[in-house]
Design an enzyme around this catalytic site. Structure first.
Site, PDB file in Angstrom:
ATOM      1  N   ASP A  79     -16.925 -10.494 -21.683  1.00 43.43           N
ATOM      2  CA  ASP A  79     -17.148 -10.191 -20.264  1.00 43.43           C
ATOM      3  C   ASP A  79     -18.631 -10.179 -19.907  1.00 43.43           C
ATOM      4  OD1 ASP A  79     -14.485  -9.723 -20.587  1.00 43.43           O
ATOM      5  OD2 ASP A  79     -14.619  -7.551 -20.432  1.00 43.43           O
ATOM      6  N   GLY A  88     -19.820  -8.955 -25.881  1.00 42.27           N
ATOM      7  CA  GLY A  88     -18.413  -9.209 -25.623  1.00 42.27           C
ATOM      8  C   GLY A  88     -18.288 -10.343 -24.623  1.00 42.27           C
ATOM      9  N   GLY A  92       0.852  -1.190   0.000  1.00 45.02           N
ATOM     10  CA  GLY A  92       0.000   0.000   0.000  1.00 45.02           C
ATOM     11  C   GLY A  92       0.884   1.234   0.000  1.00 45.02           C
ATOM     12  N   CYS A 127       5.507  -5.952   1.493  1.00 46.76           N
ATOM     13  CA  CYS A 127       5.855  -4.529   1.473  1.00 46.76           C
ATOM     14  C   CYS A 127       5.189  -3.796   2.648  1.00 46.76           C
ATOM     15  CB  CYS A 127       5.503  -3.930   0.110  1.00 46.76           C
ATOM     16  SG  CYS A 127       6.314  -2.348  -0.161  1.00 46.76           S
ATOM     17  N   TYR A 128       4.180  -2.959   2.381  1.00 42.25           N
ATOM     18  CA  TYR A 128       3.512  -2.273   3.497  1.00 42.25           C
ATOM     19  C   TYR A 128       3.000  -3.294   4.521  1.00 42.25           C
ATOM     20  CZ  TYR A 128       0.267   0.675   6.104  1.00 42.25           C
ATOM     21  OH  TYR A 128      -0.386   1.346   7.116  1.00 42.25           O
ATOM     22  N   LYS A 136      -8.724 -10.508 -17.809  1.00 37.08           N
ATOM     23  CA  LYS A 136      -9.359 -10.969 -19.045  1.00 37.08           C
ATOM     24  C   LYS A 136      -9.073 -12.442 -19.365  1.00 37.08           C
ATOM     25  CE  LYS A 136     -11.637  -9.504 -22.723  1.00 37.08           C
ATOM     26  NZ  LYS A 136     -12.714  -8.507 -22.678  1.00 37.08           N
ATOM     27  N   GLU A 168       4.284 -10.901  -6.137  1.00 35.28           N
ATOM     28  CA  GLU A 168       3.157 -11.074  -7.060  1.00 35.28           C
ATOM     29  C   GLU A 168       3.440 -10.552  -8.467  1.00 35.28           C
ATOM     30  OE1 GLU A 168       3.389  -8.988  -4.603  1.00 35.28           O
ATOM     31  OE2 GLU A 168       2.330  -7.102  -4.919  1.00 35.28           O
ATOM     32  N   HIS A 211       7.905  -7.370  -3.946  1.00 38.53           N
ATOM     33  CA  HIS A 211       6.580  -7.813  -4.400  1.00 38.53           C
ATOM     34  C   HIS A 211       6.656  -9.167  -5.113  1.00 38.53           C
ATOM     35  CE1 HIS A 211       4.208  -4.206  -3.466  1.00 38.53           C
ATOM     36  NE2 HIS A 211       5.387  -3.615  -3.552  1.00 38.53           N
TER      37      HIS A 211
END
Ligand code: XMP
Length: 515
Positions: A231, A229, A56, A83-84, A371, A175, A173
């Site tokens: 989504d 579409g 964050g 991190c944070y 996506k 991720e 990080h």
């Protein structure tokens, strides 16, 4: 399927919180993101198997810094602070966090001092590992009971662990893709520390989401904004599974669709056996867009008009309580700001334009997915490949690709050019290789010569990008002969165009759409 195993990600406002969740899902473990301020009782009720504290933008010593109850550390649960999240762990448990002399953003070399637990299986020194740092604070003094387990050149405590409890922290990080050992660290945390098993997948997602929708909606009725579409169609199919005919899908022709789009989409939807209402509102949209050239204004107007139509359709359908939308995570992160950290890029995507007073409650089952994950869900739901592989198309449609004022005539020019782009991309096999390919009509005229005549006509730009999740993108290196065909065909076949340009801007700093 087991949702007994659940990783809880507490969000402190990082732009990459969803990436943490995505990495956990990639390891086939179920995970939920909640804001940092869920109560300790809510956490207990969720009964997570482990907790990850996200990064964050705040500093733990700011008076307004987001925090959690220190009781969380007494639950005996495996915890990983990123991190944070690591700094907060340190701060709450009695250590010292201070501002670094030099802020550190970007790649750093990590040396692992203890090849075990979250670093199990990784190469020991002298090997170093590339990790991604993004911090202005660092740990100066560990809380009692903790030890450093990795360092970098500028960061003596680049990772820490408790000596007897399953509490870990990393300053970098794991991720993000630039942290080469990120997936190992997350998988070690999930399987070695939390004891999870890799049993969750997109089928589980479909089952869990269907159940959640059923619980939320009950006997209520839902109106779903369907664009054809992937989504919005996946959103509709999920809700259809949950509540069947109580779902009313509304497909609005806003007059801003591509060539033959309305017919093609309706044919697709028919195949999927959804309850679809077709509303041709072209005139209404174009009337309201008359003379508007500011892209944000266009988006606002289109958003508002959409909502009015949905409200009207909902009224016509009888008692409806919910509006469903196929909002994805990148739409959310770029459009709304969580306590300030993530800047609003455009008031765009499906999130913008919703009047605050909207009387329908929102359902957005894909809000946490990227996506490519949605495409996996689509496959799970048996959607035809042709629909799954369609390129994304923005809600405000061609209005944001006709730069400047939107008129029927300019829309028609763009439609013709765009159809050629799609046709040639498909014929050459490039359509499947890129994230998006489309034409943009610029608000300028340039001089040309056709036959022996001087022309003063429109310019079409071709935008064709490669991307994984639309958060970043690069222009596709199309073969020259394909580019030549695109340019020749557009100039020869589309009346009113005498020049074609190819956009070679990456995102960032450009965005994919021109607006
Ligand atoms: P930008 O232009 O922000 O676009 O780089 C990122 C991706 O999002 C799509 N996009 C939208 N999708 N509603 C949508 O559903 C919208 O309002 C919208 N605006 C942009 C864009 O096509 C690209 O894939």
């Amino acid at each position: 399927m087991s949702t007994k195993e659940k990783i809880l990600v507490l969000d402190f406002g990082s732009q990459t919180t969803q990436l943490i969740a995505r990495r956990v899902r990639e390891e086939k473990v179920y995970c939920e993101i909640h804001p940092f301020n869920v109560s300790i009782d809510q956490i207990k009720a969720m009964a997570p198997t482990g907790i990850i504290l996200s990064g964050g933008p705040a500093s733990v010593y700011d008076p307004e810094a987001p925090s959690i109850s220190p009781e969380v550390f007494e639950l005996g649960l495996p915890m990983l602070g990123i991190c944070y999240g690591m700094q907060l762990t340190c701060h709450l448990l009695g250590g010292l966090v201070e501002r670094c002399a030099h802020r550190e953003y970007g790649p750093a070399k990590l040396t692992i001092d203890e090849v075990n637990d979250i670093f199990y299986g990784l190469a020991p020194p002298p090997v170093t590992h590339q990790v991604w740092m993004s911090h202005g604070d660092r740990i100066e003094k560990l809380p009692s009971g903790f030890k450093a387990i990795a360092h970098s050149e500028t960061c003596p405590v680049a990772a820490m662990r408790h000596e007897s409890l399953p509490i870990y922290g990393v300053q970098f990080h794991p991720e993000v893709a630039h942290t080469e050992i990120g997936a190992d660290i997350i998988s070690n945390f999930l399987f070695r520390i939390c004891g999870c098993s890799p049993s969750w997948d997109m089928r589980s997602f479909v089952e869990i989401t269907t159940r959640q929708i059923k619980e939320k909606v009950g006997d209520g009725r839902v109106v779903c904004a369907l664009s054809g579409g992937v989504d919005s169609t996946v959103t509709a199919l999920l809700i259809n599974r949950a509540i069947g005919r109580n779902l009313i899908c509304v497909f609005v022709n806003n007059g801003l669709l591509r060539k033959n789009e309305a017919e093609t989409v309706l044919a697709f939807l028919e195949q999927l056996d959804l309850n679809v209402q077709y509303v041709d509102a072209s005139r209404r949209f174009l009337e309201r867009l008359k003379g508007v050239d500011d892209p944000e204004k266009k988006r606002k107007i289109i958003g508002e008009e959409f909502i009015h139509i949905f409200e009207e359709e909902a009224k016509r359908a009888g008692k409806v309580h919910f509006l469903a939308q196929g909002t994805l995570y990148p739409d959310v992160i770029e459009s709304v700001s969580f306590k300030g950290p993530s800047a609003v890029i455009k008031s765009h995507h499906n999130v913008g334009g919703l009047p605050e007073v909207m009387k329908l409650e929102l359902i957005e089952p894909l809000r946490e997915l990227f996506k490519d994950e949605v495409r996996k869900v689509a496959r799970e739901l048996g959607m035809p490949d042709e629909l799954i592989n369609r390129h994304p198309f923005p809600g405000p449609g061609l209005a944001i690709r006709v730069l400047g004022a939107v008129t029927e005539e300019r829309l028609d020019i763009l439609r013709e050019a765009d159809a050629i782009v799609l046709e040639e991309m498909k014929a050459s096999g490039w359509y499947q290789k890129v994230w998006q390919a489309f034409a943009v009509l610029l608000p300028i005229h340039t001089v040309g010569v056709m036959g022996d005549e001087r022309t003063y006509d429109n310019v079409v730009a071709i935008r064709c990008v490669e991307s994984l999740d639309a958060m970043t993108a690069d222009w596709a290196r199309l073969p020259y002969d394909l580019m030549a065909r695109l340019s020749n065909r557009i100039i020869n076949e589309v009346r009113g165009v005498n020049r074609v340009c190819y956009d070679i801007s990456p995102k960032p700093p450009a965005t994919i759409e021109w607006e």
